[in-house]
Write a protein that holds these residues in place. Structure first.
Motif, PDB file in Angstrom:
ATOM      1  N   MET A 125       0.903  -1.142   0.079  1.00 28.73           N
ATOM      2  CA  MET A 125       0.053   0.015  -0.059  1.00 28.73           C
ATOM      3  C   MET A 125       0.898   1.308   0.132  1.00 28.73           C
ATOM      4  SD  MET A 125      -3.228  -1.020   2.299  1.00 28.73           S
ATOM      5  CE  MET A 125      -4.154   0.436   2.020  1.00 28.73           C
ATOM      6  N   ILE A 126       1.903   1.172   0.804  1.00 29.64           N
ATOM      7  CA  ILE A 126       2.719   2.425   0.740  1.00 29.64           C
ATOM      8  C   ILE A 126       3.543   2.569  -0.707  1.00 29.64           C
ATOM      9  CG2 ILE A 126       5.015   3.391   1.507  1.00 29.64           C
ATOM     10  CD1 ILE A 126       4.738   1.609   4.082  1.00 29.64           C
ATOM     11  N   LYS A 127       3.993   1.451  -1.186  1.00 26.95           N
ATOM     12  CA  LYS A 127       4.518   1.474  -2.556  1.00 26.95           C
ATOM     13  C   LYS A 127       3.357   2.132  -3.665  1.00 26.95           C
ATOM     14  CE  LYS A 127       7.460  -1.470  -4.382  1.00 26.95           C
ATOM     15  NZ  LYS A 127       7.962  -2.657  -4.816  1.00 26.95           N
ATOM     16  N   ARG A 128       2.017   1.829  -3.482  1.00 23.76           N
ATOM     17  CA  ARG A 128       1.007   2.316  -4.368  1.00 23.76           C
ATOM     18  C   ARG A 128       0.691   3.764  -4.120  1.00 23.76           C
ATOM     19  NH1 ARG A 128      -4.975   0.219  -5.143  1.00 23.76           N
ATOM     20  NH2 ARG A 128      -5.457   1.460  -6.763  1.00 23.76           N
ATOM     21  N   PHE A 129       0.230   4.185  -2.857  1.00 21.75           N
ATOM     22  CA  PHE A 129      -0.332   5.267  -2.438  1.00 21.75           C
ATOM     23  C   PHE A 129       0.603   6.482  -2.324  1.00 21.75           C
ATOM     24  CE2 PHE A 129      -3.671   2.293  -1.996  1.00 21.75           C
ATOM     25  CZ  PHE A 129      -4.500   2.581  -2.731  1.00 21.75           C
ATOM     26  N   ALA A 130       1.708   6.099  -1.428  1.00 20.19           N
ATOM     27  CA  ALA A 130       2.362   7.174  -1.086  1.00 20.19           C
ATOM     28  C   ALA A 130       2.965   8.219  -2.086  1.00 20.19           C
ATOM     29  CB  ALA A 130       3.741   6.637  -0.257  1.00 20.19           C
ATOM     30  N   PRO A 131       3.509   7.716  -3.235  1.00 22.62           N
ATOM     31  CA  PRO A 131       3.687   8.872  -4.240  1.00 22.62           C
ATOM     32  C   PRO A 131       2.722   9.652  -4.540  1.00 22.62           C
ATOM     33  CG  PRO A 131       4.595   6.626  -4.883  1.00 22.62           C
ATOM     34  CD  PRO A 131       3.811   6.342  -3.723  1.00 22.62           C
ATOM     35  N   LYS A 132       1.374   9.285  -4.616  1.00 20.08           N
ATOM     36  CA  LYS A 132       0.483  10.088  -4.992  1.00 20.08           C
ATOM     37  C   LYS A 132       0.371  11.482  -4.237  1.00 20.08           C
ATOM     38  CE  LYS A 132      -4.683   9.853  -5.099  1.00 20.08           C
ATOM     39  NZ  LYS A 132      -5.864   8.948  -4.795  1.00 20.08           N
ATOM     40  N   TYR A 133       0.706  11.208  -2.945  1.00 17.68           N
ATOM     41  CA  TYR A 133       0.732  12.441  -2.080  1.00 17.68           C
ATOM     42  C   TYR A 133       2.075  12.908  -1.857  1.00 17.68           C
ATOM     43  CZ  TYR A 133      -3.952  10.500  -0.918  1.00 17.68           C
ATOM     44  OH  TYR A 133      -5.285  10.110  -1.032  1.00 17.68           O
ATOM     45  N   GLY A 134       3.129  12.494  -2.584  1.00 18.52           N
ATOM     46  CA  GLY A 134       4.330  13.130  -2.490  1.00 18.52           C
ATOM     47  C   GLY A 134       5.364  12.546  -1.277  1.00 18.52           C
ATOM     48  N   TYR A 135       5.120  11.421  -0.915  1.00 12.79           N
ATOM     49  CA  TYR A 135       5.679  10.511   0.156  1.00 12.79           C
ATOM     50  C   TYR A 135       6.257   9.503  -0.470  1.00 12.79           C
ATOM     51  CZ  TYR A 135       3.571  13.633   3.799  1.00 12.79           C
ATOM     52  OH  TYR A 135       3.296  14.697   4.489  1.00 12.79           O
ATOM     53  N   GLU A 136       7.340   8.716   0.123  1.00 10.55           N
ATOM     54  CA  GLU A 136       8.204   7.706  -0.082  1.00 10.55           C
ATOM     55  C   GLU A 136       8.390   6.784   1.134  1.00 10.55           C
ATOM     56  OE1 GLU A 136      11.327   8.626  -2.363  1.00 10.55           O
ATOM     57  OE2 GLU A 136      12.155   9.903  -0.696  1.00 10.55           O
ATOM     58  N   LEU A 137       8.669   5.450   0.847  1.00  9.54           N
ATOM     59  CA  LEU A 137       9.055   4.740   2.014  1.00  9.54           C
ATOM     60  C   LEU A 137      10.595   5.024   2.391  1.00  9.54           C
ATOM     61  CD1 LEU A 137       8.477   2.366   4.169  1.00  9.54           C
ATOM     62  CD2 LEU A 137       9.531   0.739   2.454  1.00  9.54           C
ATOM     63  N   SER A 138      10.722   5.661   3.649  1.00 12.00           N
ATOM     64  CA  SER A 138      11.959   6.060   3.926  1.00 12.00           C
ATOM     65  C   SER A 138      12.726   4.896   4.602  1.00 12.00           C
ATOM     66  CB  SER A 138      11.824   7.157   4.989  1.00 12.00           C
ATOM     67  OG  SER A 138      11.351   8.372   4.781  1.00 12.00           O
ATOM     68  N   SER A 139      11.989   3.991   5.459  1.00 16.51           N
ATOM     69  CA  SER A 139      12.718   2.915   6.029  1.00 16.51           C
ATOM     70  C   SER A 139      11.836   2.294   6.587  1.00 16.51           C
ATOM     71  CB  SER A 139      13.850   3.384   7.076  1.00 16.51           C
ATOM     72  OG  SER A 139      13.086   3.962   8.238  1.00 16.51           O
ATOM     73  N   SER A 140      12.112   0.578   6.695  1.00 18.77           N
ATOM     74  CA  SER A 140      11.576  -0.150   7.268  1.00 18.77           C
ATOM     75  C   SER A 140      12.410  -0.911   8.425  1.00 18.77           C
ATOM     76  CB  SER A 140      10.676  -1.190   6.328  1.00 18.77           C
ATOM     77  OG  SER A 140      11.638  -1.735   5.478  1.00 18.77           O
ATOM     78  N   ASN A 141      11.844  -1.241   9.387  1.00 17.46           N
ATOM     79  CA  ASN A 141      12.775  -1.868  10.473  1.00 17.46           C
ATOM     80  C   ASN A 141      12.102  -3.150  10.817  1.00 17.46           C
ATOM     81  OD1 ASN A 141      14.259  -2.761  12.713  1.00 17.46           O
ATOM     82  ND2 ASN A 141      14.188  -0.557  13.656  1.00 17.46           N
ATOM     83  N   GLU A 142      12.554  -4.256  10.585  1.00 17.02           N
ATOM     84  CA  GLU A 142      11.878  -5.445  11.119  1.00 17.02           C
ATOM     85  C   GLU A 142      12.415  -6.051  12.434  1.00 17.02           C
ATOM     86  OE1 GLU A 142      11.136  -9.898   9.091  1.00 17.02           O
ATOM     87  OE2 GLU A 142      11.840  -8.269   8.083  1.00 17.02           O
TER      88      GLU A 142
END
Length: 166
Positions: A125-142
């Motif tokens: 969902m981040i990959k699909r919707f974040a760019p629409k609002y000017g955002y991107e995945l900065s990091s993920s911490n497992e």
């Protein structure tokens, strides 16, 4: 005839009915903005945006529970979450969003923890919707049982490491 991909897109276009938006009196300070939707099986869907300065922590629950319910309305729950993001972003532009996904949920039938695909769904969902609002995945911490996501404005991804990610 609709393709499977078209069917999936249409499911995400049908959020539940927004019934209430409740800003915390201290919204511009640390505070919470809540969007409440009706129609989900299990009770009202609440999506909370908690201000933490440069970042906003996001969580949601249905009827007070964050557990995977398996009641067949997951696409509409996520459509409503995306609707709340859109409404929130019309008035607010935080540098970062932070949220987490449990990698296991309690299975009350078998009385055990079971793995979920929630973290993969959030990442998609981040990959699909974040760019629409000017955002991107900065990091993920497992971590062992939780996946933590930091979503930042484009161009700020590496400039601010929110405390929640550490």
């Amino acid at each position: 005839m609709n393709t499977f991909r078209q069917h999936l897109r249409e499911m995400f276009d049908k959020p539940f009915r927004l019934v209430k938006t409740t800003p915390d009196k201290n919204w511009q300070k640390p505070g919470t903005m809540t969007y409440e939707y009706k129609g989900a099986e299990g009770g009202p869907l609440e999506i909370n945006f908690t201000n933490q300065g440069d970042s906003v922590y996001v969580d949601f629950d249905v009827g007070g529970s964050i557990a995977v319910r398996g009641e067949g309305d997951a696409a509409r729950v996520f459509a409503s979450v995306m609707d709340a993001f859109g409404r929130f972003l019309k008035k607010n532009q935080p540098n970062y969003f932070e949220f987490s996904a449990n990698k296991e949920d309690w299975d009350s039938v078998n009385m055990e923890n079971r793995p979920t695909s929630r973290a993969r769904v959030y990442a998609a969902m981040i990959k699909r919707f974040a760019p629409k609002y000017g955002y991107e995945l900065s990091s993920s911490n497992e971590r062992k049982r939780v996946m933590i996501f930091i979503v930042g404005k484009k161009g700020l991804a590496d400039q601010y490491p929110p405390a929640f990610s550490e």
